[in-house]
Design a protein around this motif. Structure first.
Motif, PDB file in Angstrom:
ATOM      1  N   UNK A 123       4.559  81.114 -73.794  1.00  0.00           N
ATOM      2  CA  UNK A 123       3.706  79.923 -73.596  1.00  0.00           C
ATOM      3  C   UNK A 123       3.153  79.389 -74.916  1.00  0.00           C
ATOM      4  N   UNK A 124       4.037  79.273 -75.906  1.00  0.00           N
ATOM      5  CA  UNK A 124       3.619  78.855 -77.254  1.00  0.00           C
ATOM      6  C   UNK A 124       3.773  77.364 -77.511  1.00  0.00           C
ATOM      7  N   UNK A 125       4.545  76.657 -76.658  1.00  0.00           N
ATOM      8  CA  UNK A 125       4.880  75.270 -76.976  1.00  0.00           C
ATOM      9  C   UNK A 125       4.659  74.347 -75.777  1.00  0.00           C
ATOM     10  N   UNK A 126       4.267  73.119 -76.110  1.00  0.00           N
ATOM     11  CA  UNK A 126       4.117  72.070 -75.102  1.00  0.00           C
ATOM     12  C   UNK A 126       5.454  71.415 -74.786  1.00  0.00           C
ATOM     13  N   UNK A 127       6.332  71.386 -75.792  1.00  0.00           N
ATOM     14  CA  UNK A 127       7.607  70.678 -75.676  1.00  0.00           C
ATOM     15  C   UNK A 127       8.715  71.519 -76.302  1.00  0.00           C
ATOM     16  N   UNK A 128       9.874  71.556 -75.640  1.00  0.00           N
ATOM     17  CA  UNK A 128      11.077  72.131 -76.235  1.00  0.00           C
ATOM     18  C   UNK A 128      12.181  71.095 -76.173  1.00  0.00           C
ATOM     19  N   UNK A 129      12.894  70.938 -77.276  1.00  0.00           N
ATOM     20  CA  UNK A 129      14.059  70.068 -77.326  1.00  0.00           C
ATOM     21  C   UNK A 129      15.273  70.903 -77.707  1.00  0.00           C
TER      22      UNK A 129
END
Length: 253
Positions: A123-129
């Protein structure tokens, strides 16, 4: 044309490498055309993905860092990380970040996508691309260039690897953005759901208005409800060699 002082930095550009202008914020990117250069897919993903003010974004399989650099230019995101398994590509990405003086906004990490949740924590990121390899395993593998082969074929990672790690890395209600090929759309959507990343928005990209689509852009939401928005088709060319207005806008020309 006046020489850009950034381009004279010592030890920044290596033999066989070149500098490409990105038409955003005066940014450039270092690439090696004998290895692998970014294509339109990465640019389209940078236009499709949304990173809001204060959010942290991770690009899985970042290559030479094109997507984090473009997203930094186009959005108000707080920080961008790129993860890349190939050391040579990661090195170019780091030098491009330094060239554009973005060290405080973008970090490039050398590592394996399959280890991403261990590297960064849950749960480290708001967005992944991600702009992953499109071809399954070694199907159609003909490139003698290792860097290109890794970028195009699922040699080091699969869709399952990407989705498993993204489900761990995203915060609850975090967003996942991927560019892929339409022929794998049913598989992609099914697997997204199975990993708890609900497809929420998709767009098909067509080379010409009367051709079949050849690019899929998709957004998912970790823990989202079942509701999918299909955006209007995106057409690349209005005639051979002439982009549509939408494509010129995404590129920033």
């Amino acid at each position: 044309m006046e020489e850009n002082p950034k381009l004279t930095m010592e030890n920044n550009i290596q033999p066989e490498e070149r500098l490409d202008e990105l038409h955003r914020n005066g940014y450039y990117i270092i690439q090696n055309p004998k290895k692998f250069c970014f294509g339109m897919d990465a640019v389209l993903l940078s236009g499709f993905a949304k990173v809001k003010e204060g959010e942290y974004a991770l690009d899985l399989g970042t290559g030479t860092g094109i997507i984090p650099i473009l997203l930094e230019a186009k959005t108000k995101g707080e920080h961008f990380t790129g993860l890349e398994i190939q050391a040579e590509s990661a090195d170019m990405a780091k030098r491009s970040v330094a060239l554009n003086q973005l060290e405080e906004k973008i970090e490039i990490v050398t590592g394996d996508i399959k280890d991403a949740s261990k590297l960064f924590g849950a749960s480290s990121f708001d967005v992944i691309t991600t702009n992953p390899p499109y071809m399954i395993g070694h199907h159609g593998l003909s490139s003698s260039n290792e860097a290109k082969a890794i970028a195009r074929h699922e040699i080091f990672c699969t869709i399952d690897d990407i989705l498993l790690q993204s489900a761990k890395l995203l915060k609850p209600k975090g967003r996942f953005y991927m560019v892929h090929r339409p022929f794998r759309m049913a598989e992609i959507m099914s697997k997204m759901v199975s990993y708890g990343i609900e497809p929420k928005r998709m767009q098909l990209v067509y080379p010409f208005v009367d051709r079949e689509p050849n690019i899929l852009l998709i957004e998912g939401l970790r823990g989202g409800n079942s509701r999918l928005q299909v955006e209007k088709p995106l057409i690349i060319y209005k005639e051979p060699g002439v982009y549509t207005d939408e494509i010129y806008d995404i590129y920033g020309y």
